[in-house]
Design a protein around this motif. Structure first.
Motif, short mmCIF file in Angstrom:
data_model
loop_
_atom_site.label_atom_id
_atom_site.label_comp_id
_atom_site.label_asym_id
_atom_site.label_seq_id
_atom_site.Cartn_x
_atom_site.Cartn_y
_atom_site.Cartn_z
N GLN A 178 21.83 -2.94 2.05
CA GLN A 178 21.48 -2.70 3.35
C GLN A 178 21.83 -1.60 4.05
O GLN A 178 20.83 -1.02 4.61
N LEU A 179 22.74 -0.91 3.44
CA LEU A 179 22.77 0.85 4.14
C LEU A 179 21.60 1.57 3.85
O LEU A 179 21.41 2.18 4.42
N VAL A 180 21.35 1.33 2.44
CA VAL A 180 20.15 2.29 1.89
C VAL A 180 19.12 1.97 2.73
O VAL A 180 18.25 3.00 3.17
N THR A 181 18.85 0.69 2.96
CA THR A 181 17.46 0.18 3.77
C THR A 181 17.66 0.68 5.10
O THR A 181 16.46 1.49 5.73
N ILE A 182 18.85 0.81 5.79
CA ILE A 182 18.86 1.50 7.01
C ILE A 182 18.71 2.86 7.15
O ILE A 182 17.92 3.47 7.84
N VAL A 183 19.11 3.75 6.13
CA VAL A 183 19.15 5.16 5.98
C VAL A 183 17.51 5.26 5.70
O VAL A 183 16.99 6.28 6.26
N GLU A 184 16.90 4.68 4.81
CA GLU A 184 15.47 4.93 4.51
C GLU A 184 14.44 4.37 5.69
O GLU A 184 13.48 5.16 5.77
N SER A 185 14.99 3.43 6.75
CA SER A 185 14.19 3.28 7.71
C SER A 185 14.32 4.41 8.65
O SER A 185 13.43 4.75 9.49
N ALA A 186 15.45 5.05 8.89
CA ALA A 186 15.74 5.96 9.56
C ALA A 186 14.84 7.33 9.01
O ALA A 186 14.36 7.91 9.94
N ASP A 201 0.79 -1.25 0.01
CA ASP A 201 -0.05 -0.13 -0.06
C ASP A 201 0.74 1.26 -0.02
O ASP A 201 0.42 2.28 0.55
N GLY A 202 2.14 1.21 -0.93
CA GLY A 202 2.95 2.59 -0.70
C GLY A 202 3.72 2.75 0.34
O GLY A 202 4.20 3.70 0.34
N ARG A 203 3.81 1.81 1.21
CA ARG A 203 4.60 2.22 2.57
C ARG A 203 5.79 0.90 2.64
O ARG A 203 5.57 -0.25 2.16
N LEU A 204 6.76 1.27 2.94
CA LEU A 204 8.00 0.35 2.99
C LEU A 204 7.82 -0.53 4.20
O LEU A 204 7.63 -0.08 5.21
N VAL A 205 7.96 -1.68 3.89
CA VAL A 205 7.98 -2.84 4.90
C VAL A 205 9.10 -3.38 5.43
O VAL A 205 10.09 -3.76 4.62
N ASP A 206 9.57 -3.51 6.63
CA ASP A 206 10.73 -3.96 7.36
C ASP A 206 10.84 -5.53 6.72
O ASP A 206 10.14 -6.37 7.32
N VAL A 207 12.07 -5.89 6.16
CA VAL A 207 12.31 -7.05 5.59
C VAL A 207 12.62 -8.09 6.92
O VAL A 207 12.19 -9.49 6.83
N ARG A 208 12.88 -7.56 8.06
CA ARG A 208 13.12 -8.30 9.06
C ARG A 208 11.94 -9.14 9.71
O ARG A 208 11.75 -10.11 10.16
N ARG A 209 10.73 -8.36 9.33
CA ARG A 209 9.24 -8.95 9.64
C ARG A 209 8.69 -10.19 8.74
O ARG A 209 7.83 -10.26 8.66
N THR A 238 12.17 6.91 7.23
CA THR A 238 10.56 6.51 7.57
C THR A 238 10.34 6.77 8.94
O THR A 238 9.10 7.42 9.31
N ALA A 239 11.33 6.43 10.03
CA ALA A 239 10.96 6.62 11.24
C ALA A 239 10.93 7.97 11.66
O ALA A 239 10.04 8.45 12.25
N ARG A 240 11.63 8.85 11.18
CA ARG A 240 11.58 10.36 11.13
C ARG A 240 9.98 10.80 10.81
O ARG A 240 9.51 11.83 11.18
N ASP A 241 9.81 10.25 9.61
CA ASP A 241 8.65 10.85 8.93
C ASP A 241 7.45 10.37 9.66
O ASP A 241 6.52 11.04 10.13
N LEU A 242 7.63 9.04 10.42
CA LEU A 242 6.64 8.64 11.39
C LEU A 242 6.61 9.50 12.50
O LEU A 242 5.40 9.89 13.20
N GLU A 243 7.74 9.90 12.91
CA GLU A 243 7.70 10.82 14.27
C GLU A 243 6.99 12.09 13.85
O GLU A 243 6.39 12.59 14.99
N ASP A 244 7.32 12.67 12.74
CA ASP A 244 6.94 14.03 12.29
C ASP A 244 5.34 13.84 12.04
O ASP A 244 4.59 14.75 12.75
N GLU A 245 4.83 12.71 11.52
CA GLU A 245 3.38 12.22 11.39
C GLU A 245 2.61 12.37 12.82
O GLU A 245 1.49 13.05 13.13
N ILE A 246 3.24 11.64 13.52
CA ILE A 246 2.71 11.31 15.13
C ILE A 246 2.58 12.67 15.70
O ILE A 246 1.86 13.06 16.27
N ALA A 247 3.74 13.65 15.68
CA ALA A 247 3.74 14.83 16.49
C ALA A 247 2.73 15.99 15.72
O ALA A 247 2.13 16.54 16.45
#
Length: 850
Positions: free
Chosen positions: A248-256, A192-200, A258-267
């Motif tokens: 993998q580095l790119v994934t980590i950066v994108e996860s960061a 649905d247009g959102r990045l999914v953590d491959v670890r899950r 994404t986390a920042r975007d989620l934090e901004d959206e939550i805020a």
């Protein structure tokens, strides 16, 4: 030699290639310019591979078009990740397949067939990678289909050039597609247009491990087999490992990110919720509405703070209390019913009006919406949204009152009277009692408006309204219908009660009233109708109006009870009014003259002009038959003008024919109330005096007490203006109306006429004393007295004994024609010349025959 089926395969593949190109052009017409150019380059690549001279160019075009498309369809932030994904997948494919196809390719480079196989592999690689990229975009399904068609077209071109390589090409395609798909899942998983953590995603991690294992296995095979790693294989393996690490580095950066975007959206959402909470709290606290939550028993669970501003209570004062104790007792049953209905129908929002107690005392009219939210866990109650509508209710009641009441007097208007009459008639059908309507019309009220102004008229109407209210019982209705017309509705009456009320009204309205410093009188004509002859409210009003009209036609201050025969009488009166108008134009009127004599000498001192109507069908009519209709219809004004002119003309002729050396004969002319109030009265009198040339002192204008009592000051001004013309004034029917000593002193009256009722009462015990009092009063004010209605010698003797000066009546003569008066004057002159008996002795025989 080529197999037989290849004869049919070649044309079919060519047609399929051309169809793919055409479809690509059709699919890309509505795309943006960059996307459109990229897809069209991709479709052109297989066609370039057809010619040997352009085959190397076709490979370049394939790579360029796939790169352009893949770069444009990726989101801006994820373009780097997409490039790494494509490179990683391509490296894995080359690394995995090179041990299988490398030696054959290397061996055939010099044989000239490498371009065909390389082109096929490269085309399949590009098409499959593009298909995976585009298929991930939910809005690009057409593009994915177009890519597959282009891939088929590329394969067709390769097969056309090298049929023996079909089996190898199919193997290459299968391996490449599988590795491409596995690598793409490893590199990027979206939902649905959102990045999914491959670890899950354990399956994704497994596929990722398989892809790396393939690369390690390929290199290990070379080592175990004793072969040194070829440079190409070594470089490719290192590239695969580096790309995996980079990815993998790119994934980590994108996860960061994404986390920042989620934090901004939550805020942002938290701030929005806080703002909404502050806004809601402000609305609740400043709202004019009070929100209340009740349980099923009507106990208050919650109240908004606005209750203190609206009703004066603090929320804590009401919470835990029953709503029933706060409602007006009369509204409790309605409230219980509404709450029960709200609980029974939780999806409905009900509206109710009731009265709630106020902290300061009294009741506030409220409007509440009621809705049951017992099924909502966050509320678990019945919600009331209440607003104070006391002001609106008062305005509504005021508007209703103004619509149903007279704004000047506060009485009911015609609409409310009719409504109450209809209700009274409904009750009458059940209880059987009688109902009556009295219609009251003020006589000559126009004189107050015209003489003193509308402000005085309005004040007089207010006084009349209060007097009428004092004449009825509390359950009766007094209404003003408009102008100077009032009505009274009497309910549950006894026989004779309407007549008693009508008489009481007459008594109250005969009393003087003081308006703007002026003393005025407002007598009234009253018409009465009962349910004996009326079945509906409209019939009651119509019949009462008819009776009132007939009462007014009989004279001022009269009362008439409706009877069905009045319909005929009314038609007759309307006919008479029409005939009166024609009679003035046709000169059907004439005058008769009532002699006025000196009671001591019986000498003729003057005459009173009396009107007669020579009706073409009914004969000679006296004023009793038509004068009231002439008054109410206004015909009396032109008719009175004719009487005045005709009477003075006759007097002038008598004076010329029979002059008197001592005292000229006088003539008395009656003025009606309508004529007295007419602005042209003074002009009419002056014109008649001037046209006839009679001496003003020989003209007596006779007025009644009732016509002088409307506006005392205005009346006095008119009387004085008449006196300035030189005429004399007589007050008729003295003692029967409203006169008092103060009026008699202020009015410039010359003659006081004693009513015939007092003359008739001379034979009673009190009669002489009453007449004596009137004569003494006249003597005090130096007024001449005239007794009316003398019919016998005993009355004449008593009047002489009491000191009355003049008199008139049938004892002396009936009303005479002009020629008979002239004969009396001639006989008097002859007797005077012979110094004979009293002036009327000779004329007695002649008069008796009239």
């Amino acid at each position: 030699m080529a197999p037989s089926w290849s004869v049919w395969l070649l044309p079919g593949l060519a047609v399929l290639a051309v169809a793919a190109v055409g479809l690509m052009v059709a699919f890309t017409r509505r795309l943006s310019s960059i996307d459109r150019h990229g897809w069209r380059l991709l479709s052109a690549a297989p066609l370039l591979a057809v010619l040997p001279s352009t085959r190397p160019l076709s490979a370049v075009v394939l790579v360029a078009s796939v790169s352009m498309i893949g770069f444009m369809v990726m989101p801006r932030r994820r373009r780097l990740r997409g490039v790494l994904d494509v490179a990683l997948v391509a490296s894995c494919v080359v690394f995995s397949l090179w041990p299988l196809v490398g030696p054959r390719v290397a061996g055939e480079i010099q044989a000239g067939g490498v371009w065909e196989r390389f082109t096929a592999v490269l085309a399949l690689l590009a098409v499959s990678a593009s298909a995976v990229v585009v298929a991930n975009q939910t809005t690009a399904l057409r593009r994915g289909l177009a890519v597959q068609l282009v891939g088929v077209a590329g394969i067709s071109v390769v097969l056309v050039n090298r049929l023996p390589a079909v089996a190898n090409a199919v193997a290459v395609v299968s391996g490449a597609a599988a590795i491409l798909l596995a690598g793409h899942i490893v590199a990027r998983v979206e939902q649905d247009g959102r990045l999914v953590d491959v670890r899950r995603r354990p399956a994704s991690m497994l596929v990722s491990g398989v892809a790396i294992a393939l690369a390690v296995a390929a290199g290990g095979r070379s080592l175990i087999g004793g072969d040194y790693l070829e440079p190409f294989i070594g470089v490719t393996g290192i590239a695969v490992v580096l790309l995996v690490l980079g990815r993998q580095l790119v994934t980590i950066v994108e996860s960061a990110w994404t986390a920042r975007d989620l934090e901004d959206e939550i805020a942002a959402r938290t701030a929005e919720l806080q703002t909404s909470e502050v806004r809601f709290r402000s609305l609740v606290q400043t709202s004019s509405d009070v929100v209340t939550i009740l349980d099923e028993e009507g106990v208050v669970l919650f109240l908004t703070p606005s209750v203190e501003r609206v009703f004066g209570y603090r929320p804590s004062d009401c919470e835990g209390r029953s709503l029933w104790g706060m409602l007006h007792p009369d509204d409790v049953p309605l409230a219980r019913k509404m709450l029960a209905e709200a609980v029974a129908h939780p999806d409905e929002c009900l509206t109710v009006e009731w009265r709630l107690s106020h902290q300061g005392g009294g009741w506030s009219h409220c409007e509440s919406t009621v809705r049951s939210l017992l099924h909502e866990p966050s509320v678990c109650g019945i919600v009331l949204n209440t607003r104070d509508v006391t002001e609106r209710k008062g305005l509504e009641e005021q508007l209703i009152r103004e619509a149903l009441h007279d704004s000047l007097t506060g009485l009911a208007n015609r609409g409310l009277l009719r409504d109450r009459a209809n209700r009274a008639l409904d009750r009458r059908e059940r209880m059987g009692h009688q109902i009556a309507v009295l219609l009251i019309d003020l006589d000559d009220f126009k004189a107050i408006n015209d003489g003193l102004g509308h402000a005085a008229g309005d004040e007089a109407l207010g006084i009349v309204a209060r007097r009428l209210l004092g004449c009825v019982e509390p359950g009766d209705t007094v209404a003003r219908l408009g102008g100077d017309e009032f009505a009274i509705l009497l309910e549950a009456i006894e026989p004779g009660h309407p007549a008693v009320v009508a008489e009481k009204i007459q008594e109250m309205l005969r009393l003087p009233m003081f308006v703007l410093g002026h003393e005025v009188f407002t007598p009234a004509s009253v018409g009465v109708a009962t349910t004996s002859h009326s079945k509906t409210a409209d019939e009651l009003l119509e019949n009462a109006d008819m009776a009132m009209y007939l009462a007014k036609g009989r004279g001022k201050g009269q009362v008439a009870m409706f009877v069905p025969e009045m319909h005929v009488e009314l038609r007759n009166r309307l006919t008479v009014v029409t005939e009166l108008r024609h009679a003035v134009a046709r000169q059907e009127f004439s005058l008769r003259f009532q002699p006025l004599v000196d009671l001591k000498t019986r000498r003729l001192m003057g005459v009173e002009a009396l009107l007669r109507w020579r009706h073409p069908r009914r004969g000679l009519l006296t004023p009793d038959a038509f004068i009231a209709l002439a008054e109410t219809s206004g015909i009396i004004v032109p008719l009175g003008r004719w009487i005045m002119a005709e009477a003075m003309r006759e007097l002038a002729q008598w004076h010329a024919a029979h002059p008197r050396p001592d005292r000229a004969l006088s003539i008395t002319i009656n003025l009606s109330a309508r004529q007295f109030l007419d602005p042209g009265l003074l002009g009419d009198v002056a014109a008649a005096l001037e046209n006839t040339g009679v001496a003003p002192g020989s003209v007596v204008l006779e007025l009644t007490e009732t016509m002088l009592m409307h506006d005392i000051e205005e009346t006095i001004d008119t009387l004085r203006a008449l006196k300035r013309l030189g005429v004399r004034l007589a007050l008729d029917d003295f003692g029967t109306g409203y006169s008092s000593l103060s009026y008699l002193r202020r009015f410039p009256i010359d003659i006081l006429k004693i009513d015939r009722s007092f003359v008739t009462s001379l034979t009673t015990e009190e009669g002489p004393d009453v007449v004596r009092s009137i004569l003494n009063l006249a003597d005090t004010f130096k007024l001449t007295t005239v007794a009316e209605g003398i019919e016998n010698s005993s009355q004449l003797a008593m009047l002489r004994a009491l000191g009355c000066t003049y008199g008139q009546g049938y004892l002396f003569a009936k009303p005479l024609r002009s020629t008979q008066v002239e004969q009396l004057l001639a006989d008097e002159m002859r007797r005077h010349e012979r110094a004979a008996s009293p002036a009327l002795a000779t004329a007695d025989d002649h008069v008796s025959s009239v």
